[in-house]
Design a protein around this motif. Sequence first.
Motif, PDB file in Angstrom:
ATOM      1  N   THR A  70     -30.396  -7.109 -13.325  1.00 20.73           N
ATOM      2  CA  THR A  70     -29.742  -8.417 -13.268  1.00 20.73           C
ATOM      3  C   THR A  70     -29.814  -9.007 -11.867  1.00 20.73           C
ATOM      4  O   THR A  70     -30.038 -10.213 -11.698  1.00 20.73           O
ATOM      5  CB  THR A  70     -28.270  -8.302 -13.702  1.00 20.73           C
ATOM      6  N   ALA A  71     -29.653  -8.158 -10.855  1.00 20.83           N
ATOM      7  CA  ALA A  71     -29.747  -8.626  -9.469  1.00 20.83           C
ATOM      8  C   ALA A  71     -31.133  -9.185  -9.171  1.00 20.83           C
ATOM      9  O   ALA A  71     -31.274 -10.202  -8.475  1.00 20.83           O
ATOM     10  CB  ALA A  71     -29.419  -7.483  -8.504  1.00 20.83           C
ATOM     11  N   LEU A  72     -32.160  -8.554  -9.716  1.00 20.02           N
ATOM     12  CA  LEU A  72     -33.527  -9.043  -9.520  1.00 20.02           C
ATOM     13  C   LEU A  72     -33.736 -10.394 -10.197  1.00 20.02           C
ATOM     14  O   LEU A  72     -34.509 -11.226  -9.715  1.00 20.02           O
ATOM     15  CB  LEU A  72     -34.527  -8.019 -10.068  1.00 20.02           C
ATOM     16  N   ARG A  73     -33.035 -10.623 -11.309  1.00 18.96           N
ATOM     17  CA  ARG A  73     -33.183 -11.886 -12.032  1.00 18.96           C
ATOM     18  C   ARG A  73     -32.454 -13.039 -11.348  1.00 18.96           C
ATOM     19  O   ARG A  73     -32.802 -14.202 -11.551  1.00 18.96           O
ATOM     20  CB  ARG A  73     -32.662 -11.742 -13.471  1.00 18.96           C
ATOM     21  N   THR A  74     -31.428 -12.733 -10.535  1.00 17.31           N
ATOM     22  CA  THR A  74     -30.636 -13.798  -9.911  1.00 17.31           C
ATOM     23  C   THR A  74     -30.956 -14.009  -8.436  1.00 17.31           C
ATOM     24  O   THR A  74     -30.468 -14.962  -7.839  1.00 17.31           O
ATOM     25  CB  THR A  74     -29.128 -13.491 -10.041  1.00 17.31           C
ATOM     26  N   VAL A  75     -31.763 -13.142  -7.843  1.00 12.24           N
ATOM     27  CA  VAL A  75     -31.991 -13.205  -6.401  1.00 12.24           C
ATOM     28  C   VAL A  75     -32.667 -14.504  -5.974  1.00 12.24           C
ATOM     29  O   VAL A  75     -32.501 -14.958  -4.836  1.00 12.24           O
ATOM     30  CB  VAL A  75     -32.810 -11.967  -5.936  1.00 12.24           C
ATOM     31  N   ASN A  76     -33.412 -15.131  -6.872  1.00  8.85           N
ATOM     32  CA  ASN A  76     -34.075 -16.404  -6.557  1.00  8.85           C
ATOM     33  C   ASN A  76     -33.524 -17.566  -7.377  1.00  8.85           C
ATOM     34  O   ASN A  76     -34.200 -18.591  -7.539  1.00  8.85           O
ATOM     35  CB  ASN A  76     -35.588 -16.282  -6.791  1.00  8.85           C
ATOM     36  N   HIS A  77     -32.315 -17.421  -7.882  1.00  3.16           N
ATOM     37  CA  HIS A  77     -31.714 -18.465  -8.716  1.00  3.16           C
ATOM     38  C   HIS A  77     -31.502 -19.751  -7.904  1.00  3.16           C
ATOM     39  O   HIS A  77     -31.177 -19.702  -6.709  1.00  3.16           O
ATOM     40  CB  HIS A  77     -30.376 -17.989  -9.274  1.00  3.16           C
ATOM     41  N   SER A  78     -31.678 -20.896  -8.547  1.00  2.00           N
ATOM     42  CA  SER A  78     -31.543 -22.180  -7.856  1.00  2.00           C
ATOM     43  C   SER A  78     -30.107 -22.478  -7.429  1.00  2.00           C
ATOM     44  O   SER A  78     -29.876 -23.164  -6.428  1.00  2.00           O
ATOM     45  CB  SER A  78     -32.045 -23.320  -8.765  1.00  2.00           C
ATOM     46  N   ASP A  79     -29.132 -21.950  -8.177  1.00  2.00           N
ATOM     47  CA  ASP A  79     -27.718 -22.128  -7.839  1.00  2.00           C
ATOM     48  C   ASP A  79     -27.324 -21.110  -6.764  1.00  2.00           C
ATOM     49  O   ASP A  79     -27.388 -19.908  -6.992  1.00  2.00           O
ATOM     50  CB  ASP A  79     -26.860 -21.938  -9.098  1.00  2.00           C
ATOM     51  N   LYS A  80     -26.909 -21.612  -5.597  1.00  2.00           N
ATOM     52  CA  LYS A  80     -26.598 -20.704  -4.489  1.00  2.00           C
ATOM     53  C   LYS A  80     -25.434 -19.769  -4.823  1.00  2.00           C
ATOM     54  O   LYS A  80     -25.417 -18.617  -4.368  1.00  2.00           O
ATOM     55  CB  LYS A  80     -26.271 -21.514  -3.235  1.00  2.00           C
ATOM     56  N   THR A  81     -24.468 -20.267  -5.567  1.00  2.00           N
ATOM     57  CA  THR A  81     -23.323 -19.425  -5.931  1.00  2.00           C
ATOM     58  C   THR A  81     -23.777 -18.225  -6.737  1.00  2.00           C
ATOM     59  O   THR A  81     -23.364 -17.087  -6.473  1.00  2.00           O
ATOM     60  CB  THR A  81     -22.297 -20.236  -6.741  1.00  2.00           C
ATOM     61  N   ILE A  82     -24.645 -18.467  -7.715  1.00  2.00           N
ATOM     62  CA  ILE A  82     -25.169 -17.365  -8.529  1.00  2.00           C
ATOM     63  C   ILE A  82     -26.102 -16.498  -7.699  1.00  2.00           C
ATOM     64  O   ILE A  82     -26.053 -15.265  -7.774  1.00  2.00           O
ATOM     65  CB  ILE A  82     -25.891 -17.917  -9.773  1.00  2.00           C
ATOM     66  N   ARG A  83     -26.946 -17.134  -6.893  1.00  4.67           N
ATOM     67  CA  ARG A  83     -27.932 -16.387  -6.108  1.00  4.67           C
ATOM     68  C   ARG A  83     -27.260 -15.374  -5.189  1.00  4.67           C
ATOM     69  O   ARG A  83     -27.705 -14.221  -5.094  1.00  4.67           O
ATOM     70  CB  ARG A  83     -28.802 -17.346  -5.293  1.00  4.67           C
ATOM     71  N   TYR A  84     -26.204 -15.784  -4.502  1.00  3.18           N
ATOM     72  CA  TYR A  84     -25.565 -14.879  -3.550  1.00  3.18           C
ATOM     73  C   TYR A  84     -24.463 -14.027  -4.188  1.00  3.18           C
ATOM     74  O   TYR A  84     -24.464 -12.801  -4.061  1.00  3.18           O
ATOM     75  CB  TYR A  84     -24.995 -15.676  -2.367  1.00  3.18           C
ATOM     76  N   CYS A  85     -23.525 -14.669  -4.882  1.00  2.35           N
ATOM     77  CA  CYS A  85     -22.384 -13.934  -5.418  1.00  2.35           C
ATOM     78  C   CYS A  85     -22.788 -12.937  -6.504  1.00  2.35           C
ATOM     79  O   CYS A  85     -22.400 -11.761  -6.452  1.00  2.35           O
ATOM     80  CB  CYS A  85     -21.343 -14.901  -5.973  1.00  2.35           C
ATOM     81  N   VAL A  86     -23.558 -13.404  -7.477  1.00  2.00           N
ATOM     82  CA  VAL A  86     -23.934 -12.520  -8.586  1.00  2.00           C
ATOM     83  C   VAL A  86     -24.882 -11.423  -8.107  1.00  2.00           C
ATOM     84  O   VAL A  86     -24.734 -10.253  -8.483  1.00  2.00           O
ATOM     85  CB  VAL A  86     -24.566 -13.325  -9.734  1.00  2.00           C
ATOM     86  N   THR A  87     -25.850 -11.789  -7.257  1.00  2.00           N
ATOM     87  CA  THR A  87     -26.809 -10.784  -6.775  1.00  2.00           C
ATOM     88  C   THR A  87     -26.113  -9.675  -6.009  1.00  2.00           C
ATOM     89  O   THR A  87     -26.312  -8.481  -6.276  1.00  2.00           O
ATOM     90  CB  THR A  87     -27.884 -11.439  -5.889  1.00  2.00           C
ATOM     91  N   PHE A  88     -25.243 -10.054  -5.050  1.00  2.00           N
ATOM     92  CA  PHE A  88     -24.533  -9.030  -4.262  1.00  2.00           C
ATOM     93  C   PHE A  88     -23.555  -8.252  -5.137  1.00  2.00           C
ATOM     94  O   PHE A  88     -23.365  -7.042  -4.935  1.00  2.00           O
ATOM     95  CB  PHE A  88     -23.806  -9.675  -3.088  1.00  2.00           C
ATOM     96  N   SER A  89     -22.940  -8.931  -6.106  1.00  2.00           N
ATOM     97  CA  SER A  89     -22.022  -8.246  -7.015  1.00  2.00           C
ATOM     98  C   SER A  89     -22.752  -7.186  -7.828  1.00  2.00           C
ATOM     99  O   SER A  89     -22.267  -6.057  -7.981  1.00  2.00           O
ATOM    100  CB  SER A  89     -21.355  -9.256  -7.955  1.00  2.00           C
ATOM    101  N   LEU A 231     -19.229 -15.480 -19.453  1.00  5.50           N
ATOM    102  CA  LEU A 231     -19.833 -16.217 -18.344  1.00  5.50           C
ATOM    103  C   LEU A 231     -21.237 -15.687 -18.101  1.00  5.50           C
ATOM    104  O   LEU A 231     -21.462 -14.470 -18.112  1.00  5.50           O
ATOM    105  CB  LEU A 231     -18.980 -16.045 -17.080  1.00  5.50           C
ATOM    106  N   PRO A 232     -22.229 -16.567 -17.916  1.00  8.38           N
ATOM    107  CA  PRO A 232     -23.600 -16.090 -17.690  1.00  8.38           C
ATOM    108  C   PRO A 232     -23.708 -15.133 -16.511  1.00  8.38           C
ATOM    109  O   PRO A 232     -23.011 -15.267 -15.503  1.00  8.38           O
ATOM    110  CB  PRO A 232     -24.362 -17.391 -17.392  1.00  8.38           C
ATOM    111  N   TYR A 233     -24.555 -14.125 -16.665  1.00 12.83           N
ATOM    112  CA  TYR A 233     -24.851 -13.113 -15.643  1.00 12.83           C
ATOM    113  C   TYR A 233     -23.682 -12.197 -15.344  1.00 12.83           C
ATOM    114  O   TYR A 233     -23.631 -11.563 -14.290  1.00 12.83           O
ATOM    115  CB  TYR A 233     -25.331 -13.779 -14.331  1.00 12.83           C
ATOM    116  N   THR A 234     -22.706 -12.066 -16.285  1.00 19.39           N
ATOM    117  CA  THR A 234     -21.615 -11.114 -16.070  1.00 19.39           C
ATOM    118  C   THR A 234     -21.833  -9.879 -16.942  1.00 19.39           C
ATOM    119  O   THR A 234     -22.664  -9.887 -17.829  1.00 19.39           O
ATOM    120  CB  THR A 234     -20.247 -11.745 -16.423  1.00 19.39           C
TER     121      THR A 234
END
Length: 234
Positions: A70-89, A231-234
């Motif tokens: 999941t982290a690999l799928r969000t690391v380049n996400h266009s939404d910065k909140t998802i890119r940083y928060c979800v990836t690090f989470s 919620l997406p990506y949870t």
Amino acid sequence: MNFVIDLNNKTAGRDRVARFVQYGSKTAWHYMEKNDFDNESIKKFKQLEQSLAAFRKVLRFGRFVDSLHTALRTVNHSDKTIRYCVTFSKIAHSLYLFCDHCLWLNRNNFLQINAPRWGQAGNRYWLLSIIMNLVRDVVELNNLFKAILKKKILNTLNRKVAPKDVFTGEAVQFVRSHKDLLLDTVKNSCDLMLPLSNLGFVRLSPGTIGVVGMISSVLSLYTLVDQKAKLPYT
């Protein structure tokens, strides 16, 4: 990797049911201790809690791969909140699960590690993961409230509607349209108490820990029943 992820997803529901019963058992034996129930009954609930905790470790085994994926799928996400928060989470959650796997292997004599240190490290990664989830929730809630406030002001100016009526209507619509975000915020707020208690940052009774664990477990199970509540990506 896809096979492992599919297998892990099938065990997610069982893990959440077991989690609910595990924390329910903790709540039960703490209540029984406070009300002077017989020791044999208390012991049975404590054993049930321990058995379910061990069972969940088996169910979770290998799921750190799922979190990394999941982290690999969000690391380049266009939404910065998802890119940083979800990836690090997800990275932090993966490390937490890896520590959990190692502790299980150590307990079953497959691996020799310093269990207390690995346990503390796992709780820190767990805490970091939940904090990043909550940061995402707060950012998204803030953005939504700003949009609602802006719409409220425009409606009041253009239609001359009473502010109270506009706010009530927007609040109802907000709950209906964003229940996934609201449920995720409540769930993460409950989950936050668990690693904080394990690390000694807060002092909670076993009964309180059991209750917040049960609440977060019920909300997690609900997201499996109603995909719109997830919620997406949870």
